[in-house]
Write a protein that holds these residues in place. Sequence first.
Motif, mmCIF file in Angstrom:
data_model
loop_
_atom_site.group_PDB
_atom_site.id
_atom_site.type_symbol
_atom_site.label_atom_id
_atom_site.label_comp_id
_atom_site.label_asym_id
_atom_site.label_seq_id
_atom_site.Cartn_x
_atom_site.Cartn_y
_atom_site.Cartn_z
ATOM 1 N N ALA A 111 74.182 7.960 64.621
ATOM 2 C CA ALA A 111 72.870 7.455 64.618
ATOM 3 C C ALA A 111 71.884 7.659 65.851
ATOM 4 C CB ALA A 111 72.804 5.725 64.413
ATOM 5 N N LYS A 112 72.552 7.662 66.873
ATOM 6 C CA LYS A 112 71.811 8.036 68.162
ATOM 7 C C LYS A 112 72.806 7.578 69.554
ATOM 8 C CE LYS A 112 69.140 3.672 68.419
ATOM 9 N NZ LYS A 112 67.783 3.209 68.506
ATOM 10 N N ASP A 141 78.144 9.730 70.820
ATOM 11 C CA ASP A 141 77.023 10.417 71.304
ATOM 12 C C ASP A 141 76.293 11.319 70.239
ATOM 13 O OD1 ASP A 141 75.041 11.250 73.326
ATOM 14 O OD2 ASP A 141 76.316 13.070 73.751
ATOM 15 N N ARG A 142 77.154 12.144 69.710
ATOM 16 C CA ARG A 142 76.819 12.758 68.611
ATOM 17 C C ARG A 142 77.876 13.142 67.753
ATOM 18 N NH1 ARG A 142 76.266 15.945 72.950
ATOM 19 N NH2 ARG A 142 77.714 17.835 73.106
#
Length: 184
Positions: A111-112, A141-142
Amino acid sequence: MPHFFIKILKTCLWTIVPFFLISQGNPNQISMVEVPPEGYYTFTVTGEVSENLNGIIHFETTKETSVVGSEYYVLRFMLKSKKESPIHSMEFLISKPCIKDKISVGTYEVAKPVNGFLNYFEGVFGAADFKRMDELPFFTDRGTIRIRSLDENTIEGSMSVTLHDPNGKKITIQGEFDALRQER
């Protein structure tokens, strides 16, 4: 002349024996595929730590309502280390608003970047705890989680996510999983 009969005998045996062996199978016999009693995963961790992780993975699906009344489908993966693997535990969530289709086969992105747990969001969120590292957990984080196949009781897929802790340490987890529904 006896040499000739030995050749004929060998040829006959080589043609008859395979038919005998094949005929011992039962075409009506149903092959039972053994379902493993628990899901499993195999991940490679790189970054602050470099190791292979293996363990047990289960999932559960829920439909949750936020404080403002929005409904979300939530797919929760719960991962736990086996005895022979470095001690760790992880949890990953895929959340999607109910106004869209249910969670299905596809790729879901983080998500973010966040520093804690979220109740309702769209995308992927995860946390990991490694006993041999600091007591601080790592948060997504990603990255992505890919679901290749999904039915009522099993999910097969892969993930490639980067996680970080509040001190800025980063790790990347990549690998495959085969999750079974959590028994209640």
